[in-house]
Design a protein around this motif. Structure first.
Motif, PDB file in Angstrom:
ATOM      1  N   SER B  46      12.826  -0.576  -4.546  1.00  0.00           N
ATOM      2  CA  SER B  46      11.612  -0.585  -5.372  1.00  0.00           C
ATOM      3  C   SER B  46      11.389  -1.956  -5.994  1.00  0.00           C
ATOM      4  O   SER B  46      10.268  -2.460  -6.048  1.00  0.00           O
ATOM      5  N   ASP B 167       5.890   2.821  -1.708  1.00  0.00           N
ATOM      6  CA  ASP B 167       7.268   3.054  -2.156  1.00  0.00           C
ATOM      7  C   ASP B 167       7.543   4.553  -2.093  1.00  0.00           C
ATOM      8  O   ASP B 167       7.082   5.312  -2.928  1.00  0.00           O
ATOM      9  N   GLU B 168       8.309   4.942  -1.090  1.00  0.00           N
ATOM     10  CA  GLU B 168       8.602   6.359  -0.844  1.00  0.00           C
ATOM     11  C   GLU B 168       7.346   7.226  -0.906  1.00  0.00           C
ATOM     12  O   GLU B 168       7.256   8.147  -1.720  1.00  0.00           O
TER      13      GLU B 168
HETATM   14 MG   LIG Z   1      12.881   3.220  -5.807  1.00  0.00          MG
END
Ligand SMILES: [Mg+2]
Ligand SMILES: Nc1ncnc2c1ncn2[C@@H]1O[C@H](COP(=O)(O)OP(=O)(O)OP(=O)(O)O)[C@@H](O)[C@H]1O
Lengths: 389, 241
Positions: B46, B167-168
């Motif tokens: 991240s 991010d994910e």
């Molecule tokens: Mg993360």
């Protein structure tokens, strides 16, 4: 982004928390309302005072002898003033007796003023029934009297007093007129009075010296010149400068005017404090709002909102709170002023100036107290703001 | 497209404590690439995405986005880069709950200064691309997780970014929704948009041509699918150390 879109966004977030927004605005509403209402009361009071003074006779100058300083005034002094001071329109000598007036079985203590025919013009007080004293009656020492409303009420009740005979100090007087009602003024009831010819009063009291000379200047400007002129005249006449006391109604009026102005400003200032407190309320709520909406700020920044975008959003929100509060407060203030005049009987004067002043003060307060929370919001780091729960 | 040179990020949560989240990352992604980043929790994925997405600056090293040295730019410049060049999709959607789908998607265009009619049109078009034309007036709470993530993707797309970051994006979604999202990503990539995204799942990573693996703030592997690692290291587009 246009201004209206800013406003729309701000309105949306204000609307999302209606109760809280209303409570926040309440501070401003009460503040603005209080400023407007209290200033209206203050101005109403000062106008009422001025009106009363004017009803006592505009541009009136009072001259009173100070016996302990060797002062004494006579009828001739009044005539001299009228003749020699060009700025004086009329001068009326007055000899006041405190005595009882009797009618049949009734008796009433009042002040009996011996005057000349010019009194109505000087004191701005005219007869309502019958007529006032005429110059011949003054010359002839006639026993005629013009009564004030209070005296009429006490002695005659609802009867017509004209042509009736009353007794003053055992002498019979014919009632030739009744003065119009003037109501209470500073220093007592102006209807509690009876006028007789000054010459008759001299004979009744056994003295020639006057209690007062009433002089009326032609205008407010003339009143000042007249005052100086009169002072000069009497200073020449008496060895001591304090032998007569000369007071001008206009001077008194402006002194009272200044006092009530101070009073109004004071009331306004006290009310402004509540406006300030309202502003602190806005700041408080905006700070809470910034904390609560940290995540929203993070999201907006993440997709490209600049510092000034975030700043603008929060600033407009607080200004909007104060503007809406200001509008509602103005309505409240005007309504409250009307209410006060109707139910408390106080005169109120709502000046557009005070409304504009209170309103713009509210907006400035909103701006001032909105800056800090808005800056706080704008300075947030996007990542940290997004992590905020 | 992007180039990182010795980028490190050190967090200082306390006076004496330092947390090195990234420890010297050098990496290049060229235009049109489709890259996934993998790694265990806490490996710095991240943090890396935030730096690439101009949401954060490196503590050390330099980051070039189309020849712009990002680590030297001010906050407002970063905001402008985020707004104009980058579309960012978060694991937790990050939609504004009080705004409906259309208004959420419009937001980046508002900050860009677009006119109302223009941004309405583009927002509606972006929502159409993610298959949500029939949900324009729905608020996030009235949408499923997958639909919310598609709104977020539409918001990232509306400004026509050259770099698309996620991010994910499928971290909170079931497998069906995940596949839909990945399908959208693939379409975007086929249109020439550079995409970098983080995932925990091997089968999601398998969608991409290139997989970068992180551990403890370092790139430990950088591979193009179906090709040996060593080959990859030579191939110019990728360098790891
Ligand atoms: Mg993360
Ligand atoms: N604001 C912060 N302050 C201190 N330490 C931080 C901060 N943000 C991240 N870290 C630390 O940096 C390291 C990398 O965090 P990062 O969020 O990049 O990991 P990640 O790979 O995304 O993990 P996950 O898969 O769980 O999302 C972690 O050890 C984390 O504790």
């Amino acid at each position: 982004m246009t201004f209206w879109e800013w406003v729309k966004i701000a309105l949306k977030s204000i609307g999302a928390n209606k109760l809280r927004s209303v409570l926040t605005m309440l501070g401003i509403i009460i503040g603005v309302g209080a400023v407007i209402a209290l200033v209206a009361v203050g101005q109403g009071a000062s106008q009422g005072v001025s009106a009363r003074f004017e009803s006592m006779g505009a541009h009136l100058i009072l001259i009173r002898p100070v016996r302990s300083a060797g002062g004494e005034l006579f009828i001739e002094d009044a005539y001299e003033l009228e003749e020699r001071v060009p700025t004086i329109e009329f001068a009326v000598p007055a000899l006041t007796l405190s005595t009882a007036i009797k009618y049949q079985t009734e008796s009433y203590d009042t002040s009996v003023e011996g005057v000349t025919a010019g009194l109505p013009e000087v004191r701005n007080h005219y007869p309502e029934l019958g007529r006032f004293l005429i110059p011949q009656e003054v010359e002839m020492r006639s026993r005629v009297v013009v009564l004030g409303q209070t005296v009429v009420k006490e002695l005659f009740g609802s009867q017509n007093p004209l042509e009736k005979t009353v007794y003053i100090k055992g002498q019979p007087f014919v009632v030739v007129g009744v003065m119009e009602a003037k109501g209470a003024a500073m220093g007592g009831d102006s209807d509690d009075i009876a006028y007789i010819p000054v010459t008759t009063a001299q004979r009744l009291s056994g003295t020639n010296s006057m209690s007062t000379i009433y002089a009326k200047a032609k205008s407010a400007d003339d009143a000042k010149t007249a005052l100086n002129h009169i002072t000069l005249l009497f200073n020449r006449k008496f060895p001591r400068p304090d032998a007569v006391r000369i007071t001008s109604q206009d001077e008194l009026l402006s002194a009272v005017g200044e006092t009530s102005q101070t009073f109004t400003v004071l009331l306004g200032a006290i009310a402004s404090i509540s406006l300030l407190v309202g502003g602190i309320g806005i700041m408080n709520i905006m700070l809470v709002s910034v904390t609560e909406r940290t995540r929203e700020i993070g999201i907006r920044k993440a997709i490209g909102a600049k510092k000034r975008d975030v700043m603008g959003q929060f600033l407009i929100e607080s200004i909007l709170l104060s503007v809406v509060g200001g509008i509602l407060g103005s309505i409240l203030g005007v309504t409250a002023s009307r209410f006060i005049s109707r139910f408390a009987g106080w005169p109120t004067v709502i000046s557009p100036g005070s409304v504009i002043l209170a309103f713009s003060f509210a907006v400035v307060v909103g701006l001032f107290f909105g800056v800090y929370p808005a800056q706080k919001a704008a300075a947030l780091d996007p990542i940290e703001a997004l992590r905020h729960e | 497209m992007i180039r990182l040179e010795g980028v490190s990020k050190i967090y200082r949560p306390g006076r004496e404590i330092t947390v090195p989240a990234l420890r010297g990352i050098t990496l290049e992604v060229i235009k049109g690439e489709f890259v996934s980043i993998m790694g265990s929790s806490g490996s710095g994925k991240s943090t890396l995405m935030h730096i690439i997405g101009c949401l954060d600056r490196p503590t050390e090293g330099s980051y070039f986005l189309d020849d712009n040295e990002i680590s030297e730019k001010g906050d407002n410049d970063l905001a402008e880069f985020r707004n104009k060049y980058i579309g960012f999709v978060f694991q937790s959607f990050n939609l504004l709950p009080r705004l409906n789908a259309l208004e959420n998607v419009e937001l980046p265009m508002i900050y860009r200064g677009a006119r109302v009619s223009e941004r309405r049109k583009r927002a509606a078009y972006a929502l159409e691309m993610v298959g949500l034309s029939d949900r324009l007036r729905h608020r996030p709470a009235e949408l499923s997780g997958g639909q919310q993530q598609r709104v977020a993707i539409a918001r990232a797309l509306v400004g026509e970014p050259s770099l698309f970051l996620a991010d994910e994006p499928t971290g909170n979604l079931d497998s069906k929704s995940s596949e839909e999202v990945m399908g959208i990503f693939r379409e975007l990539n086929e249109q020439g948009i550079t995409i970098i995204f983080v995932t925990h799942e091997e089968d999601i990573a398998a969608f991409t041509k290139r997989v970068i693996r992180l551990r403890d703030g370092l790139v430990i592997e950088d591979q193009k699918n179906g090709e040996p690692k060593a080959d990859n290291l030579k191939s110019g587009g990728v360098r790891a150390r």
